[in-house]
Scaffold this motif. Structure first.
Motif, mmCIF file in Angstrom:
data_model
loop_
_atom_site.group_PDB
_atom_site.id
_atom_site.type_symbol
_atom_site.label_atom_id
_atom_site.label_comp_id
_atom_site.label_asym_id
_atom_site.label_seq_id
_atom_site.Cartn_x
_atom_site.Cartn_y
_atom_site.Cartn_z
ATOM 1 N N UNK A 124 0.833 -1.222 0.000
ATOM 2 C CA UNK A 124 0.000 0.000 0.000
ATOM 3 C C UNK A 124 0.866 1.270 0.000
ATOM 4 N N UNK A 125 1.966 1.216 0.734
ATOM 5 C CA UNK A 125 2.866 2.389 0.755
ATOM 6 C C UNK A 125 3.425 2.631 -0.656
ATOM 7 N N UNK A 126 3.882 1.536 -1.293
ATOM 8 C CA UNK A 126 4.477 1.674 -2.635
ATOM 9 C C UNK A 126 3.442 2.201 -3.635
ATOM 10 N N UNK A 127 2.209 1.675 -3.541
ATOM 11 C CA UNK A 127 1.148 2.149 -4.455
ATOM 12 C C UNK A 127 0.882 3.629 -4.219
ATOM 13 N N UNK A 128 0.920 4.041 -2.949
ATOM 14 C CA UNK A 128 0.654 5.456 -2.665
ATOM 15 C C UNK A 128 1.780 6.342 -3.216
ATOM 16 N N UNK A 129 3.027 5.862 -3.101
ATOM 17 C CA UNK A 129 4.133 6.628 -3.716
ATOM 18 C C UNK A 129 3.879 6.786 -5.226
ATOM 19 N N UNK A 130 3.496 5.678 -5.856
ATOM 20 C CA UNK A 130 3.295 5.714 -7.318
ATOM 21 C C UNK A 130 2.092 6.587 -7.684
ATOM 22 N N UNK A 131 0.975 6.429 -6.938
ATOM 23 C CA UNK A 131 -0.230 7.233 -7.230
ATOM 24 C C UNK A 131 0.070 8.729 -7.134
ATOM 25 N N UNK A 132 0.964 9.085 -6.215
ATOM 26 C CA UNK A 132 1.285 10.502 -6.024
ATOM 27 C C UNK A 132 2.412 10.972 -6.933
ATOM 28 N N UNK A 133 2.850 10.085 -7.840
ATOM 29 C CA UNK A 133 3.857 10.475 -8.828
ATOM 30 C C UNK A 133 5.238 10.713 -8.236
ATOM 31 N N UNK A 134 5.560 10.020 -7.152
ATOM 32 C CA UNK A 134 6.896 10.182 -6.565
ATOM 33 C C UNK A 134 7.951 9.683 -7.557
ATOM 34 N N UNK A 135 9.013 10.440 -7.721
ATOM 35 C CA UNK A 135 10.055 10.051 -8.690
ATOM 36 C C UNK A 135 11.313 9.612 -7.943
ATOM 37 N N UNK A 136 12.315 9.201 -8.703
ATOM 38 C CA UNK A 136 13.544 8.683 -8.072
ATOM 39 C C UNK A 136 14.306 9.743 -7.303
ATOM 40 N N UNK A 137 14.041 11.009 -7.606
ATOM 41 C CA UNK A 137 14.785 12.051 -6.881
ATOM 42 C C UNK A 137 14.052 12.482 -5.605
ATOM 43 N N UNK A 138 12.864 11.924 -5.345
ATOM 44 C CA UNK A 138 12.093 12.326 -4.158
ATOM 45 C C UNK A 138 12.532 11.529 -2.928
ATOM 46 N N UNK A 139 11.914 11.866 -1.777
ATOM 47 C CA UNK A 139 12.419 11.273 -0.530
ATOM 48 C C UNK A 139 11.257 10.806 0.354
ATOM 49 N N UNK A 140 11.432 9.632 0.981
ATOM 50 C CA UNK A 140 10.428 9.133 1.935
ATOM 51 C C UNK A 140 10.840 9.580 3.336
ATOM 52 N N UNK A 141 9.850 9.824 4.179
ATOM 53 C CA UNK A 141 10.117 10.277 5.548
ATOM 54 C C UNK A 141 9.369 9.340 6.501
ATOM 55 N N UNK A 142 10.116 8.624 7.343
ATOM 56 C CA UNK A 142 9.505 7.707 8.319
ATOM 57 C C UNK A 142 9.291 8.468 9.612
ATOM 58 N N UNK A 143 8.017 8.691 9.964
ATOM 59 C CA UNK A 143 7.695 9.443 11.184
ATOM 60 C C UNK A 143 7.051 8.487 12.184
ATOM 61 N N UNK A 144 7.805 8.061 13.204
ATOM 62 C CA UNK A 144 7.210 7.165 14.195
ATOM 63 C C UNK A 144 8.229 6.273 14.866
ATOM 64 N N UNK A 145 7.752 5.115 15.329
ATOM 65 C CA UNK A 145 8.617 4.176 16.046
ATOM 66 C C UNK A 145 9.267 3.171 15.100
ATOM 67 N N UNK A 146 9.675 2.040 15.657
ATOM 68 C CA UNK A 146 10.437 1.056 14.901
ATOM 69 C C UNK A 146 9.682 0.464 13.719
ATOM 70 N N UNK A 147 8.387 0.198 13.885
ATOM 71 C CA UNK A 147 7.607 -0.397 12.792
ATOM 72 C C UNK A 147 7.618 0.557 11.596
ATOM 73 N N UNK A 148 7.347 1.835 11.867
ATOM 74 C CA UNK A 148 7.284 2.827 10.787
ATOM 75 C C UNK A 148 8.650 2.979 10.112
ATOM 76 N N UNK A 149 9.703 3.056 10.921
ATOM 77 C CA UNK A 149 11.046 3.216 10.358
ATOM 78 C C UNK A 149 11.431 2.026 9.490
ATOM 79 N N UNK A 150 11.153 0.817 9.987
ATOM 80 C CA UNK A 150 11.556 -0.392 9.252
ATOM 81 C C UNK A 150 10.805 -0.525 7.925
ATOM 82 N N UNK A 151 9.488 -0.297 7.952
ATOM 83 C CA UNK A 151 8.700 -0.526 6.733
ATOM 84 C C UNK A 151 8.913 0.609 5.720
#
Ligand code: GLY
Length: 354
Positions: free
Chosen positions: A85-112
């Motif tokens: 679901x995360x990957x689909x959301x990146x794609x739906x929002x047109x994220x490109x290779x130069x963009x950046x993901x931000x993990x906000x939260x605890x270990x589960x959020x950081x790992x996934x």
């Protein structure tokens, strides 16, 4: 603003920014680490309520045109379904290779989120914003990313170092006491590994007084081990102190027993076995036990040695007939010990006898 900065020379090299109120700086820090790009924030439904808005505002103000994805809070979300679901959301929002993901939260959020960044378009950059003490001192630094499979924890993942880590120590004020204690266990671990000073702060029960400084000391220790052994083949394994028995306890509880609490018990038990084998300085276990109790942590388990041994056999740290365990010499010094899997039963039995 009080800020501690730790530089980690792994991956492309990155900074860990630690201090109270750091979230309001995240837009500036990310744009200076990543340049002009879009930011995709991934968080869970608990952290969303507390911190998503200030993070989005800061990213917006820095011109990073942010989007967000929120998944249900809990360990049960660290799976391939939410990853997809995360990957689909990146794609739906047109994220490109130069963009950046931000993990906000605890270990589960950081790992996934780290894993999603590692595989989206064959790899984009990501930033960690840990909001628990446990994630701040451990999982946000070092580039281990993962999801669980039905046959075990963390069985799918990649090594990918973040581009920056931003740790706002004010976020620890909203943690339930046992969640804070969970992170205290991993912090005390650094004390037993290499720093009697860190251990003594916890022994005196003074962690809340200087939490940013302590996090920076723990992260520096982890950083040095990661720099020397990024892919976990040698000295990085010292970070597994208390984890062989700890993981067995988590496994037997069906992963309902918190990680740091399990590691706390594992550290006491391996130290006790070390004393009985004549390897560990006498009195070390007593000190570890008292320090953990002072910080709201358990020090014993009702699981018997046979059950613990059988659960430990499925450990990722096992390699063929051998398993590498970490044994304290004294507070501030530990060593790796590679033993036959069959010897582990005797060690666990020794560790369980008071
Ligand atoms: N959590 C242990 C490590 O990062 O190697």
């Amino acid at each position: 603003m009080e800020e501690f900065l730790v530089k980690i020379n792994a991956g492309g090299g990155y900074n860990v920014h630690i201090g109270p109120g750091m979230i309001s700086e995240c837009g500036k820090i990310i744009s200076s680490a990543a340049g002009q790009c879009r930011a995709a924030v991934v968080t869970d439904s608990n952290v969303e309520i507390l911190y998503l808005r200030p993070v989005m505002d800061s990213l917006e103000a820095a011109g990073l045109d942010p989007i967000s994805f929120v998944f249900p809070a809990g360990e049960g979300s660290k799976n391939l379904h939410i990853l997809s679901e995360i990957l689909e959301s990146f794609a739906d929002n047109g994220l490109t290779r130069s963009d950046i993901a931000v993990a906000l939260g605890g270990g589960v959020t950081g790992d996934i989120t780290g894993f999603a960044a590692g595989v989206y378009m064959r790899g984009i950059r990501y930033v960690q914003i840990p909001t628990t003490l446990l994630a701040a001192v451990d999982s946000s630094v070092g580039g281990k990313t993962a999801v669980d499979l039905s046959s075990g924890k963390n069985l799918a993942g990649v090594f990918l170092q973040p581009s920056a880590v931003i740790c706002d120590t004010n976020t620890f004020n909203t943690l339930a006491p046992d969640v804070f204690s969970d992170g205290a266990a991993e912090s005390i671990k650094y004390g037993i590994l290499t720093s009697e000073h860190i251990f003594e702060v916890f022994e005196r029960g003074e962690v809340r007084k200087s939490v940013s400084e302590l996090v920076s000391e723990c992260v520096s220790i982890k950083g040095r081990l990661v720099e020397e052994d990024e892919h976990d083949n040698s000295v990085r394994r010292l970070l597994n102190l208390g984890h062989t028995i700890g993981h067995a306890i988590e496994n037997l509880s069906g992963y309902t027993f918190p990680h740091g609490h399990a590691v706390a018990i594992g550290m006491v038990m391996i130290s006790r076995a070390g004393e009985k084998m004549g390897f560990t300085e006498i009195g070390t276990t007593d000190r570890i036990e008292k320090c953990l109790i002072r910080n709201g942590l358990p020090t014993s388990t009702d699981y018997d040695p046979e059950a613990l041994y059988n659960a430990a056999l499925s450990d990722k740290k096992r390699s063929g007939d051998n398993i590498t365990i970490v044994v304290p010499k004294r507070i501030g010094r530990c060593e790796l010990m590679t033993i036959k899997v069959s010897e582990l039963f005797d060690i666990i039995s020794l560790s369980a006898q008071r």
